[in-house]
Motif scaffolding. Sequence first.
Motif, PDB file in Angstrom:
ATOM      1  N   MET A 177       0.847  -1.187   0.000  1.00 23.49           N
ATOM      2  CA  MET A 177       0.000   0.000   0.000  1.00 23.49           C
ATOM      3  C   MET A 177       0.881   1.235   0.000  1.00 23.49           C
ATOM      4  N   MET A 178       0.486   2.231  -0.772  1.00 27.93           N
ATOM      5  CA  MET A 178       1.287   3.449  -0.867  1.00 27.93           C
ATOM      6  C   MET A 178       0.471   4.640  -0.393  1.00 27.93           C
ATOM      7  N   SER A 179       1.148   5.588   0.221  1.00 22.02           N
ATOM      8  CA  SER A 179       0.465   6.797   0.661  1.00 22.02           C
ATOM      9  C   SER A 179       1.427   7.968   0.645  1.00 22.02           C
ATOM     10  N   ALA A 180       0.966   9.073   0.052  1.00 25.50           N
ATOM     11  CA  ALA A 180       1.719  10.328   0.109  1.00 25.50           C
ATOM     12  C   ALA A 180       1.254  11.162   1.294  1.00 25.50           C
ATOM     13  N   THR A 181       0.344  10.612   2.092  1.00 27.14           N
ATOM     14  CA  THR A 181      -0.058  11.262   3.338  1.00 27.14           C
ATOM     15  C   THR A 181       0.707  10.574   4.460  1.00 27.14           C
ATOM     16  N   PRO A 182       1.831  11.133   4.881  1.00 29.25           N
ATOM     17  CA  PRO A 182       2.639  10.436   5.884  1.00 29.25           C
ATOM     18  C   PRO A 182       1.853  10.196   7.169  1.00 29.25           C
ATOM     19  N   ILE A 183       2.090   9.052   7.772  1.00 26.96           N
ATOM     20  CA  ILE A 183       1.382   8.679   8.989  1.00 26.96           C
ATOM     21  C   ILE A 183       2.276   8.997  10.185  1.00 26.96           C
ATOM     22  N   PRO A 184       1.824   9.822  11.118  1.00 28.62           N
ATOM     23  CA  PRO A 184       2.641  10.087  12.307  1.00 28.62           C
ATOM     24  C   PRO A 184       2.967   8.789  13.052  1.00 28.62           C
ATOM     25  N   ARG A 185       4.097   8.783  13.743  1.00 27.06           N
ATOM     26  CA  ARG A 185       4.577   7.565  14.383  1.00 27.06           C
ATOM     27  C   ARG A 185       3.545   6.987  15.356  1.00 27.06           C
ATOM     28  N   THR A 186       2.907   7.842  16.160  1.00 26.71           N
ATOM     29  CA  THR A 186       1.942   7.327  17.135  1.00 26.71           C
ATOM     30  C   THR A 186       0.772   6.638  16.437  1.00 26.71           C
ATOM     31  N   LEU A 187       0.370   7.183  15.292  1.00 30.73           N
ATOM     32  CA  LEU A 187      -0.736   6.596  14.546  1.00 30.73           C
ATOM     33  C   LEU A 187      -0.314   5.268  13.935  1.00 30.73           C
ATOM     34  N   ALA A 188       0.894   5.227  13.372  1.00 34.80           N
ATOM     35  CA  ALA A 188       1.376   3.996  12.758  1.00 34.80           C
ATOM     36  C   ALA A 188       1.508   2.887  13.802  1.00 34.80           C
ATOM     37  N   MET A 189       2.010   3.227  14.990  1.00 38.45           N
ATOM     38  CA  MET A 189       2.171   2.228  16.053  1.00 38.45           C
ATOM     39  C   MET A 189       0.828   1.635  16.461  1.00 38.45           C
ATOM     40  N   THR A 190      -0.200   2.473  16.439  1.00 40.05           N
ATOM     41  CA  THR A 190      -1.499   2.036  16.938  1.00 40.05           C
ATOM     42  C   THR A 190      -2.313   1.316  15.867  1.00 40.05           C
ATOM     43  N   TYR A 191      -2.385   1.909  14.681  1.00 38.29           N
ATOM     44  CA  TYR A 191      -3.262   1.365  13.651  1.00 38.29           C
ATOM     45  C   TYR A 191      -2.586   0.335  12.768  1.00 38.29           C
ATOM     46  N   TYR A 192      -1.266   0.377  12.690  1.00 39.11           N
ATOM     47  CA  TYR A 192      -0.587  -0.492  11.751  1.00 39.11           C
ATOM     48  C   TYR A 192       0.271  -1.528  12.459  1.00 39.11           C
ATOM     49  N   ALA A 193      -0.239  -2.031  13.598  1.00 40.81           N
ATOM     50  CA  ALA A 193       0.477  -3.073  14.321  1.00 40.81           C
ATOM     51  C   ALA A 193       0.638  -4.314  13.446  1.00 40.81           C
ATOM     52  N   ASP A 194      -0.223  -4.476  12.437  1.00 46.29           N
ATOM     53  CA  ASP A 194      -0.149  -5.631  11.547  1.00 46.29           C
ATOM     54  C   ASP A 194       0.622  -5.322  10.264  1.00 46.29           C
ATOM     55  N   LEU A 195       1.149  -4.121  10.133  1.00 49.34           N
ATOM     56  CA  LEU A 195       1.838  -3.736   8.906  1.00 49.34           C
ATOM     57  C   LEU A 195       3.299  -3.441   9.166  1.00 49.34           C
ATOM     58  N   GLU A 196       4.110  -3.760   8.186  1.00 54.36           N
ATOM     59  CA  GLU A 196       5.450  -3.207   8.168  1.00 54.36           C
ATOM     60  C   GLU A 196       5.356  -1.864   7.447  1.00 54.36           C
ATOM     61  N   VAL A 197       6.125  -0.901   7.885  1.00 54.58           N
ATOM     62  CA  VAL A 197       6.060   0.444   7.303  1.00 54.58           C
ATOM     63  C   VAL A 197       7.426   0.823   6.755  1.00 54.58           C
ATOM     64  N   SER A 198       7.461   1.195   5.484  1.00 58.12           N
ATOM     65  CA  SER A 198       8.678   1.708   4.859  1.00 58.12           C
ATOM     66  C   SER A 198       8.481   3.187   4.565  1.00 58.12           C
ATOM     67  N   VAL A 199       9.518   3.973   4.771  1.00 61.18           N
ATOM     68  CA  VAL A 199       9.405   5.418   4.592  1.00 61.18           C
ATOM     69  C   VAL A 199      10.499   5.906   3.644  1.00 61.18           C
ATOM     70  N   ILE A 200      10.088   6.566   2.556  1.00 62.16           N
ATOM     71  CA  ILE A 200      11.045   7.273   1.698  1.00 62.16           C
ATOM     72  C   ILE A 200      11.137   8.690   2.255  1.00 62.16           C
ATOM     73  N   ASP A 201      12.188   8.935   2.999  1.00 61.39           N
ATOM     74  CA  ASP A 201      12.296  10.204   3.718  1.00 61.39           C
ATOM     75  C   ASP A 201      13.305  11.148   3.061  1.00 61.39           C
ATOM     76  N   GLN A 202      13.393  11.052   1.741  1.00 61.52           N
ATOM     77  CA  GLN A 202      14.371  11.849   1.003  1.00 61.52           C
ATOM     78  C   GLN A 202      13.782  12.180  -0.362  1.00 61.52           C
ATOM     79  N   LEU A 203      13.859  13.432  -0.780  1.00 61.60           N
ATOM     80  CA  LEU A 203      13.365  13.834  -2.091  1.00 61.60           C
ATOM     81  C   LEU A 203      14.479  13.692  -3.125  1.00 61.60           C
TER      82      LEU A 203
END
Length: 699
Positions: A432-458
Amino acid sequence: MSAPNRKSASTAANKPAAVNKTEDKLARLGLRSDMDLVLHLPLRYEDETQVVPMREAAFMGGQTVQVEGVVSACDVQFRPRRQLVVTISDDTGVVVLRFLNFYGSQTRQMAEGNRVRARGELRHGFLGAEMVHPTYKMVLEGAPLPDVLTPVYPSGEGLPQSYLRKAIASALARVDWRDTLAPALLAGLDLMPFEAAVRLLHNPPPETDESALADRSHPAWVRMKFDELLAQQLSLKRAQVARRAKGAAPLPLIGALSQAFQRQLPFQLTTAQQRVLQEIRTDLLANFPMQRLLQGDVGSGKTVVAALAAAQAIDSGFQAVLMAPTEILADQHFRKIAGWMEPLGVRVAWLTGSLKKKDKSEAQARIESGAAQLVIGTHALIQDAVQFARLGLVIVDEQHRFGVGQRLTLRNKGLATASALDPTVIVPHQLMMSATPIPRTLAMTYYADLEVSVIDQLPPGRTPIVTRVIDQSRRDEVVERVHAAALEGRQVYWVCPLIEESETLQLQTATDTHAALSAALPDLRVGLVHGRLKQLDKQAVMDAFTRAEVDVLVATTVIEVGVDVPNASLMVIEHAERFGLSQLHQLRGRVGRGSAASVCLLLYQSPLGQIARERLRTMRETTDGFEIARRDLQIRGPGEFLGARQSGQAMLRFADLETDQWLVERARSVALDLLRDDPATVELHLARWLGAREEFLKV
């Protein structure tokens, strides 16, 4: 009428139409069972436990009070407008009740001599103390007062508070009150018993701390929030275990296609892109399904990473599918990815709702036969008629724009069994892709079943975007700036929130703006694109803009994602106060893609509300998508980040991720203990809090 319980379809069919209609209204609020009603907790409370003498009430202007008296006059007046004016009195004084909207029956109900108990904000009017549109009831002398605060529940059209109160009271008498947490655990966590907490929240005694009820810090609210978070963590952790127990086809080959694809790219992947690509490739080697969220700010290069993941699936002999929320975005992906892959021999199919019937049938046949190795499209991909031959990878772009049910449907297109001898269910890998970055607290809570990859460089070469906030009264200056930019050879977006005039939202519309700009800028080519144009017409305008045959593109938010025109360096957003932060950030990301300095102008209509002011200040202060997401979470909560509203169920109703993070940590710890030691309690707790909705937390 009692509250609804879950009934069979045949039982429901035998009910009177009025009952079914009321149950439909309850169902729209998610209230289908007794426990749903019991957990439908009040928004606020009204104190109807005491009556204030009218002489005292006269000195309480601006406060909400309850008075009781006998009607001494009831008149329909016509100046300055038609209204019902009722005078009531007690032994100490007089209060006037004023109703600007009323029914004829109210004039009969409030006949002289009848007794009224009214509650509302007291103000001082021309005739003395008065209330405008108070809540009221007709009572007999000596009628008892409530001994608890009166709850006010979230409601919907056609569901009066009186009905909800009766339905909830009835449900409270029927539900299973067994506590899902052991007494020792409650004591260790300093939590109230479940039944005591629920009953207090529905019927708080007058001495209850109202401020603690309002800000949800009362121990009863803490118990509700903990239980809700525990249910979510149990469900997500259990889903993670279940997913790893399912089979998936390993996609091991980073073969000829993957290597040729990466070699022919006209640019080097950034360090961040290389890192997340390696994370995805490692997941695709596993024999259980990948479920990874790829996050990246606008323009960070998510598309090429997704395309390389698709190449790995195709190298391994499987199909890949990419679903996007709009045809414009899907078309952008198709042109870009097909441009990369088709010269390498990959067969790419295109499927959207606007295709002609014959073209759609041909595309479906290619998909079903396996002739199409990569499929790109919109919601049309989840129709029943679309079947895949060997689906190995599902990619969902802008995943928060799809309901969770839609994402489940696409994933389930690839379900298969390993073989006749091996009944293991094979599930496609999912990215799944999103250009709406998910804050860490939200990712920890809602995405406990997901691995999260972040492209943090333009990628190199992206120019910074300057953002200015401008009052609508300076519109002429903005038009002049647009004219100057176009004469310098730069292209301009002008975004409007509505297509047609609305009586409720007096906003400048796209069609009106196009006409006005065409008249004001006769030497420029002004185009118009919006969601109601036919797809071919829409695409023709977008293509003309891409070829620089249009100087100014007036558009609705159909250009929010997927439009890449490096020569466009000025963005004007009309009525920016009407947009959410995520949308504003996405729209701003349409410029700054070339070498020219880029500017985003946010036009707003005064006066601004507090939330709108915070949004515009955030846009002016930062272009960091993660910082914007963090502030957006503070302003509006987590729902829209996750597509939760589109599922019809809010994922968190009571807990607040900003203030209740300490409870998340405790809930996570308890969830792990219960899953290991007490599966019966897990089942009971999930049935109470999620019921049939647990599946919606798994995507």
